[in-house]
Design an enzyme around this catalytic site. Structure first.
Site, PDB file in Angstrom:
ATOM      1  N   PHE A 135      44.950  80.170  34.956  1.00  0.00           N
ATOM      2  CA  PHE A 135      44.167  81.403  34.804  1.00  0.00           C
ATOM      3  C   PHE A 135      42.685  81.178  35.044  1.00  0.00           C
ATOM      4  CE2 PHE A 135      47.090  80.821  31.028  1.00  0.00           C
ATOM      5  CZ  PHE A 135      48.234  81.105  31.748  1.00  0.00           C
ATOM      6  N   CYS A 136      42.351  80.295  35.977  1.00  0.00           N
ATOM      7  CA  CYS A 136      40.939  80.004  36.302  1.00  0.00           C
ATOM      8  C   CYS A 136      40.184  79.476  35.093  1.00  0.00           C
ATOM      9  CB  CYS A 136      40.199  81.233  36.841  1.00  0.00           C
ATOM     10  SG  CYS A 136      40.894  81.908  38.319  1.00  0.00           S
ATOM     11  N   ASN A 137      40.878  78.860  34.156  1.00  0.00           N
ATOM     12  CA  ASN A 137      40.210  78.321  32.963  1.00  0.00           C
ATOM     13  C   ASN A 137      40.644  76.858  32.799  1.00  0.00           C
ATOM     14  OD1 ASN A 137      39.319  77.675  30.346  1.00  0.00           O
ATOM     15  ND2 ASN A 137      39.571  79.771  29.630  1.00  0.00           N
TER      16      ASN A 137
END
Ligand SMILES: Cc1ncc(COP(=O)(O)O)c(C=O)c1O
Length: 482
Positions: free
Chosen positions: A399-401
């Site tokens: 999740f782009c984290n």
């Protein structure tokens, strides 16, 4: 899709555990009136952190507005231009009102999305030798990316780790980092009000604590603002980033940077563009930036779609964020209760939850990995494929984290260094190369996120899907289909 009978024992048990859900019934009416496409298409939509959904009335109202007006480019003062400016200004004021931001204190700048807002801060923040960029491991890549501007200007970049299992920040450690500051230099502290990985709600009182010690605070509210009230008369970050499609689904392509006027004055834009200057000269090689939001909105703003932000905000106001918050809290609690109690016949739990397992100080996303009966993680890509067969939309990956992902999945600095220094991968590493490198470890997770018009049936449908995974055989991680 079958409607829930009040005699359904599961629904009764749910209401007993989460009685406040009954106060959110207006969302059921709203769903059948405005979001009928969800149920007619038998969609189980569980990616609200990725993007919320729009009501049909938002489209109707926006299209009627476009149909009945003539809007011209707002960089002029002819009648159609002034009309566009009027609507853009009205949306701008509405954004400030929605977040209870005093217009004498805050500006709202329209951007393309939250990432656009974050980049505006990053590229303009006066980092320099001796200044610091402090951020939590738990951040979206569009916040992480600011470190490249900090590095380029010799600022020191420091990440504050997360403590397992809840994936919250250790307050004592945060305090130590916050106190380590040279107040004569510009220093920026950035964190998400709600994690897009674990849904942890990081405390908003960090804002005053950090500001009191001399930090400028960047609060990424992209995930938070969807189901929580952000009251800028109570908490006063210097910068806030938002994407409107995450709040009300439509339009995409518009976000905002809400910034304190005093903080904006510290920023140095790296260039000028159409719309951002009062005067620019070619021969004199000179330009003068405009004041306030104008200096930060490059070129022509999306003047046909910005009025739809006004409409979307009104839509949320007609429901009330507290009602949405309550519904999301109840459904998340039920989802967590049920999911964490599922066990294979071997006694192994079906899921490993990353983040808090109660509704305390957390939002409506539940991130897990599914585990087979022998205790091995099931590849998140397999889960996405299997869920898709039941028309369930969820999100998988990191999740782009990456900071939260690395923490949750136990991927160490050493393992990462090995992957990032492999011969032949000096300038390019695909996601598949990376997966191969950490073979034997899961490189992602499954996020189930609840939002605006989620209902009990959505959660039950997901739980039914999850139950179907019990005692099944799956291919080991690292060999899953692409
Ligand atoms: C917490 C958080 N910050 C920033 C972003 C970036 O938003 P956008 O992709 O709309 O720029 C997201 C998107 O998922 C997010 O969840």
């Amino acid at each position: 899709m079958a409607t829930v009978q009040t005699t359904d024992p599961e629904f009764s048990a749910f209401l007993e555990a989460y009685p406040a859900y009954t106060r959110t019934r207006l969302l059921d009416e709203l769903r059948s009136r405005e979001y009928a496409r969800l149920d007619s298409g038998e969609h189980i939509y569980l990616d609200y952190t990725g993007g919320s959904l729009y009501a049909e009335s938002q489209l109707r109202e926006h299209h009627e507005l476009l149909r009945s007006h003539v809007f011209g480019n707002p960089h002029s003062s002819n009648p159609t231009s002034l009309e566009a400016t009027r609507f853009v200004d009205s949306a701008r004021q509405h954004v400030l009102r929605f977040f209870k931001a005093d217009p004498s204190e805050y500006e709202a700048i329209f951007t393309q999305n939250a990432s656009g807002a974050l980049k505006l801060v990053g590229e303009s923040y006066p980092f320099g030798a001796g200044s610091r960029f402090l951020l939590t491991f738990d951040n979206h890549n569009s916040v992480n990316g600011i470190r490249e501007f900090a590095h380029a200007r010799q600022a020191q970049v420091t990440y504050i780790p997360l403590a397992l299992p809840d994936m919250r920040v250790d307050e004592a450690m945060l305090d130590t980092h916050l106190r380590h500051i040279d107040r004569s230099k510009p220093n920026l502290f950035a964190y998400p009000a709600q994690s897009n990985f674990s849904a942890v709600l990081h405390p908003l009182d960090w804002i005053e604590r950090a500001r009191g010690l001399g930090w400028d605070v960047l609060l990424d509210a992209a995930a938070f603002a969807t189901t929580n009230e952000l009251d800028l008369s109570q908490v006063k970050p210097d910068f806030v980033s938002l994407s409107f499609y995450k709040m009300f689904g439509y339009p995409t392509g518009i976000g905002a940077l809400i910034a304190r006027r005093s903080a904006l004055a510290k920023l140095h834009r790296p260039w000028f563009a159409g719309g951002t200057i009062t005067v620019a000269s070619v021969q004199a090689d000179k330009y003068y930036l405009a004041d306030g939001h104008q200096a930060f909105e490059d070129g022509t703003v999306d003047y046909l779609n910005i009025p739809a932000v006004d409409i979307g905000l009104r839509h949320l106001e007609s429901i009330g964020i507290p009602v949405i918050h309550e519904r999301v809290r109840a459904l998340t609690g039920w989802l967590l209760d049920k999911l964490t109690s599922m066990k294979h016949s071997t006694g192994v739990s079906l899921v490993r939850v990353y983040g808090p397992v109660t509704t305390e100080q957390r939002g409506g996303a539940v991130t897990v990995n599914f585990v087979d009966q022998n205790g091995n993680p099931i590849d998140h890509r397999t889960i996405e494929i299997e869920a898709g067969k039941d028309n369930i939309s969820l999100r998988t990956g990191c999740f782009c984290n990456p900071g939260a992902g690395e923490t949750a999945l136990g991927i160490s600095r050493l393992e990462l260094d090995v992957c990032f220094t492999q011969p032949g991968h000096e300038s390019r590493l695909s996601l598949d190369d990376f997966r191969l490198c950490i073979d034997g470890k899961n490189s992602g997770a499954v996020r189930i996120s609840i939002g605006l018009v989620s209902n009990f049936q959505d959660v039950q449908a997901f739980l039914h899907f999850a139950r179907g995974l019990l005692n099944r055989e799956f291919t080991a991680i690292g060999h899953a289909p692409h």
